[in-house]
Design a protein around this motif. Structure first.
Motif, PDB file in Angstrom:
ATOM      1  N   GLN A  99       1.390  17.180 -81.123  1.00  0.00           N
ATOM      2  CA  GLN A  99       1.282  17.253 -82.577  1.00  0.00           C
ATOM      3  C   GLN A  99       0.039  16.517 -83.089  1.00  0.00           C
ATOM      4  O   GLN A  99      -0.631  16.979 -84.018  1.00  0.00           O
ATOM      5  CB  GLN A  99       2.531  16.668 -83.229  1.00  0.00           C
ATOM      6  N   PRO A 125      -9.725  31.430 -89.208  1.00  0.00           N
ATOM      7  CA  PRO A 125      -8.291  31.229 -89.464  1.00  0.00           C
ATOM      8  C   PRO A 125      -7.446  32.398 -88.974  1.00  0.00           C
ATOM      9  O   PRO A 125      -7.868  33.563 -89.034  1.00  0.00           O
ATOM     10  CB  PRO A 125      -8.228  31.097 -90.989  1.00  0.00           C
ATOM     11  N   ALA A 127      -3.479  34.324 -88.769  1.00  0.00           N
ATOM     12  CA  ALA A 127      -2.144  34.530 -89.339  1.00  0.00           C
ATOM     13  C   ALA A 127      -1.456  35.628 -88.549  1.00  0.00           C
ATOM     14  O   ALA A 127      -2.107  36.448 -87.889  1.00  0.00           O
ATOM     15  CB  ALA A 127      -2.235  34.920 -90.817  1.00  0.00           C
ATOM     16  N   GLN A 136      -1.721  38.719 -83.763  1.00  0.00           N
ATOM     17  CA  GLN A 136      -2.253  37.832 -84.798  1.00  0.00           C
ATOM     18  C   GLN A 136      -3.524  38.477 -85.354  1.00  0.00           C
ATOM     19  O   GLN A 136      -4.116  39.362 -84.734  1.00  0.00           O
ATOM     20  CB  GLN A 136      -2.567  36.453 -84.220  1.00  0.00           C
ATOM     21  N   TYR A 142      -4.746  33.386 -96.245  1.00  0.00           N
ATOM     22  CA  TYR A 142      -3.654  32.448 -95.990  1.00  0.00           C
ATOM     23  C   TYR A 142      -3.496  32.119 -94.503  1.00  0.00           C
ATOM     24  O   TYR A 142      -2.487  31.552 -94.093  1.00  0.00           O
ATOM     25  CB  TYR A 142      -2.329  32.987 -96.544  1.00  0.00           C
ATOM     26  N   GLY A 143      -4.499  32.427 -93.707  1.00  0.00           N
ATOM     27  CA  GLY A 143      -4.440  32.080 -92.297  1.00  0.00           C
ATOM     28  C   GLY A 143      -4.546  30.582 -92.075  1.00  0.00           C
ATOM     29  O   GLY A 143      -5.119  29.852 -92.897  1.00  0.00           O
ATOM     30  N   LYS A 144      -3.992  30.114 -90.960  1.00  0.00           N
ATOM     31  CA  LYS A 144      -4.087  28.703 -90.597  1.00  0.00           C
ATOM     32  C   LYS A 144      -5.376  28.454 -89.828  1.00  0.00           C
ATOM     33  O   LYS A 144      -5.833  29.290 -89.062  1.00  0.00           O
ATOM     34  CB  LYS A 144      -2.882  28.299 -89.740  1.00  0.00           C
ATOM     35  N   ARG A 145      -5.933  27.280 -90.042  1.00  0.00           N
ATOM     36  CA  ARG A 145      -7.206  26.956 -89.401  1.00  0.00           C
ATOM     37  C   ARG A 145      -7.065  27.006 -87.889  1.00  0.00           C
ATOM     38  O   ARG A 145      -6.093  26.486 -87.318  1.00  0.00           O
ATOM     39  CB  ARG A 145      -7.672  25.571 -89.834  1.00  0.00           C
ATOM     40  N   ALA A 146      -8.033  27.621 -87.236  1.00  0.00           N
ATOM     41  CA  ALA A 146      -8.026  27.743 -85.776  1.00  0.00           C
ATOM     42  C   ALA A 146      -9.451  27.529 -85.276  1.00  0.00           C
ATOM     43  O   ALA A 146     -10.387  28.170 -85.773  1.00  0.00           O
ATOM     44  CB  ALA A 146      -7.503  29.109 -85.349  1.00  0.00           C
ATOM     45  N   THR A 169      -7.292  23.520 -81.977  1.00  0.00           N
ATOM     46  CA  THR A 169      -5.961  23.816 -82.493  1.00  0.00           C
ATOM     47  C   THR A 169      -5.210  24.651 -81.457  1.00  0.00           C
ATOM     48  O   THR A 169      -5.792  25.086 -80.464  1.00  0.00           O
ATOM     49  CB  THR A 169      -6.058  24.585 -83.817  1.00  0.00           C
ATOM     50  N   ARG A 171      -3.036  27.677 -82.025  1.00  0.00           N
ATOM     51  CA  ARG A 171      -2.371  28.806 -82.663  1.00  0.00           C
ATOM     52  C   ARG A 171      -1.990  29.875 -81.635  1.00  0.00           C
ATOM     53  O   ARG A 171      -2.622  29.996 -80.586  1.00  0.00           O
ATOM     54  CB  ARG A 171      -3.275  29.432 -83.729  1.00  0.00           C
ATOM     55  N   GLN A 174      -4.593  32.328 -80.012  1.00  0.00           N
ATOM     56  CA  GLN A 174      -5.876  31.876 -80.545  1.00  0.00           C
ATOM     57  C   GLN A 174      -7.061  32.253 -79.671  1.00  0.00           C
ATOM     58  O   GLN A 174      -8.067  32.789 -80.165  1.00  0.00           O
ATOM     59  CB  GLN A 174      -5.840  30.357 -80.731  1.00  0.00           C
TER      60      GLN A 174
END
Length: 232
Positions: A99, A125, A127, A136, A142-146, A169, A171, A174
């Protein structure tokens, strides 16, 4: 439609039966708190939803370590190093390390074609592509940072590039999406490779090759490497 080939991923069909993986798990480190093992390509990390998909990495490990539990996963098609907790306290400590991004990871991959850059940084990013799960997608709304670093490590006999991939990250998919986004999908990838790249290998040429972190109990550094079988 969801792709049924990976029942570990959300949206995979529950009636898909994974072919049995004959390759054995390799133990690279064992102590009272954790294990570091090498998962073969084609083996699930955890049981699938179909009753015939109970054979997996953790079910095999539990035959020798009944209290062991999964801390993180690799896709069924990906081979390489995984950390396994031996008891609940270790699981909590290792989960915190993941984490807090205190576990350094490297992957080896062979991607389609010749990558021009000797190194690079991909910051795009991601999603879930909900209508096409488990795929993905790049999503700037609205994607998460990658983020992924890559290093060029040469070209194989077929003219495809060998990359060392270092994710910042973690994801889902990814590394597959990021390499495809720069025009060089991982060979054998059924989700993001074009037909020529998909057909260029009989498995996904992605391997978790290195883990480095501080042991949560002994406070000593563990640095375990295992080259991919397709890397030479």
């Amino acid at each position: 439609m969801p792709d049924s080939s990976n029942p570990e991923q959300p949206g995979g069909k529950a009636d898909f039966i994974v072919p049995y993986c004959d390759e054995a798990i390799a133990y690279l480190h064992t102590d009272d708190d954790l294990l570091i093992v090498s998962k073969p390509a084609g083996l699930l990390s955890v049981p699938g939803r179909h009753p015939d998909n109970k054979d997996c990495l953790i079910s095999r490990i539990n035959q020798d370590y009944p209290k062991a539990s999964i801390v993180h996963r690799l896709d069924m098609a990906t081979s390489g190093l995984m950390i396994i907790a031996c008891h609940p306290d270790s699981h909590r400590a290792l989960s915190r390390l993941f984490q807090d991004r205190k576990i350094y990871k490297e992957y080896q991959a062979v991607v389609y074609g010749k990558v021009a850059s000797m190194e690079g940084f991909i910051d795009l990013p991601l999603a879930c592509d909900w209508p096409n799960r488990p795929r993905q997608e790049l999503n700037f709304n609205y994607g998460k940072r990658a983020q992924t670093h890559f290093e060029h490590c040469g070209v194989n006999q077929e003219g495809h590039s060998k990359l060392r991939l270092i994710p910042v990250t973690g994801r889902s998919h990814q590394l597959r999406v990021h390499t495809a986004s720069i025009g060089h999908p991982i060979l054998g990838c059924e989700f993001y490779a074009h037909p020529a790249a998909k057909a260029a290998a009989d498995r996904l040429l992605l391997h978790a090759s290195r883990l480095r972190f501080t042991h949560p109990t002994s406070n000593t550094e563990l640095d375990i490497s295992l080259p991919a079988p397709f890397w030479s």
